[in-house]
Write a protein that holds these residues in place. Sequence first.
Motif, PDB file in Angstrom:
ATOM      1  N   SER A  18       0.836  -1.206   0.000  1.00 11.06           N
ATOM      2  CA  SER A  18       0.000   0.000   0.000  1.00 11.06           C
ATOM      3  C   SER A  18       0.871   1.255   0.000  1.00 11.06           C
ATOM      4  O   SER A  18       1.928   1.273   0.646  1.00 11.06           O
ATOM      5  CB  SER A  18      -0.878   0.033   1.256  1.00 11.06           C
ATOM      6  OG  SER A  18      -1.815  -1.001   1.207  1.00 11.06           O
ATOM      7  N   SER A 108     -10.419   2.889   3.852  1.00 13.08           N
ATOM      8  CA  SER A 108      -9.096   2.245   3.889  1.00 13.08           C
ATOM      9  C   SER A 108      -8.998   1.206   5.004  1.00 13.08           C
ATOM     10  O   SER A 108      -8.400   0.153   4.834  1.00 13.08           O
ATOM     11  CB  SER A 108      -7.996   3.289   4.110  1.00 13.08           C
ATOM     12  OG  SER A 108      -7.913   4.137   3.005  1.00 13.08           O
ATOM     13  N   SER A 112      -9.545  -4.197   3.562  1.00 15.07           N
ATOM     14  CA  SER A 112      -8.830  -5.485   3.590  1.00 15.07           C
ATOM     15  C   SER A 112      -9.789  -6.643   3.869  1.00 15.07           C
ATOM     16  O   SER A 112      -9.675  -7.706   3.260  1.00 15.07           O
ATOM     17  CB  SER A 112      -7.741  -5.475   4.653  1.00 15.07           C
ATOM     18  OG  SER A 112      -6.703  -4.654   4.237  1.00 15.07           O
ATOM     19  N   ARG A 192      -2.733  -3.089   6.877  1.00 12.56           N
ATOM     20  CA  ARG A 192      -3.210  -3.440   5.529  1.00 12.56           C
ATOM     21  C   ARG A 192      -2.212  -4.378   4.827  1.00 12.56           C
ATOM     22  O   ARG A 192      -2.604  -5.365   4.209  1.00 12.56           O
ATOM     23  CB  ARG A 192      -3.440  -2.174   4.705  1.00 12.56           C
ATOM     24  CG  ARG A 192      -4.666  -2.279   3.846  1.00 12.56           C
ATOM     25  CD  ARG A 192      -5.553  -1.083   3.943  1.00 12.56           C
ATOM     26  NE  ARG A 192      -4.906   0.141   3.552  1.00 12.56           N
ATOM     27  CZ  ARG A 192      -4.741   0.527   2.289  1.00 12.56           C
ATOM     28  NH1 ARG A 192      -5.138  -0.248   1.306  1.00 12.56           N
ATOM     29  NH2 ARG A 192      -4.206   1.684   2.021  1.00 12.56           N
ATOM     30  N   ASP A 196      -3.071  -8.074   3.608  1.00 17.51           N
ATOM     31  CA  ASP A 196      -2.921  -8.411   2.187  1.00 17.51           C
ATOM     32  C   ASP A 196      -1.977  -9.607   1.989  1.00 17.51           C
ATOM     33  O   ASP A 196      -2.199 -10.449   1.121  1.00 17.51           O
ATOM     34  CB  ASP A 196      -2.383  -7.208   1.395  1.00 17.51           C
ATOM     35  CG  ASP A 196      -3.400  -6.073   1.299  1.00 17.51           C
ATOM     36  OD1 ASP A 196      -4.599  -6.330   1.524  1.00 17.51           O
ATOM     37  OD2 ASP A 196      -2.998  -4.933   1.003  1.00 17.51           O
TER      38      ASP A 196
END
Length: 246
Positions: A18, A108, A112, A192, A196
């Motif tokens: 990110s 944001s 996820s 994040r 991910d």
Amino acid sequence: MSIFGLVQKITIAIDGYSSCGKSTLAKTLAQKLHYNYIDTGAMYRAVTLYALRHKLIDETTLEVNVNELIKKLPDIEISFEFNTATHHSDVILNGENVEKEIRTMQVSERVSKISSIKEVREKMVTAQRQMGKHKAVVLDGRDIGTHVFPKAELKLFMTADMDVRTKRRMDEYSSKGQYFSFEEVKQSLMQRDYDDINRIESPLIKADDAVVLDNSELSREEQLEFVLKLISDLQLIANKEEQAKH
Ligand code: DC
């Protein structure tokens, strides 16, 4: 050979962490090459916005009502529309331009979870493959080179120092009138990345044949130059292979 002499249309896959500047590079490349740009993260953000608006995410626990969201997937239509003022494509959710609404911290922090849902990914990947099927396209995301277009001619894996990324994301938020502390933004980015990398469905991983681009200390121009050189090398190889056939 000039890059503008490109005859062979290719697919360019840009994956990475990110706030590494993937979309900035992807947009510039697409503009330069007259290619389409597909911001796949914006698609997952748009689904997240839909889930928020339909109260499918518990505001206290952040738990997602997965079954209900899956039931509603056929009602979610996502597309892109060229914005003549910014010269970039905006994301459209069920006919509404939500380019601004999907860039908030609220989205944001919840995206996820939404992007880890198998059925959501299947729907987005099908749409991405459809949009990119004619090549001449730049896509950025987390699974483009590994899953969406594993045969992409050029794959980049972008990374940058965490503090540099935090600063960039803070600047992006503040340019939109949203202010957060360095620690808040850093924590959110780290979370994040963790989500991910560790999810079961198409986790973020470098494709074996991706070229790593660490842009911690590179200007936008330097990054562009680096990638244009890669494309021009690819074109030379393709031309040589073509000549060898005759
Ligand atoms: O690139 P971005 O920050 O706008 O992406 C938002 C989120 O969407 C990110 O946390 C991971 C997810 N994503 C994904 O899972 N697969 C993609 N191809 C693109 C984004």
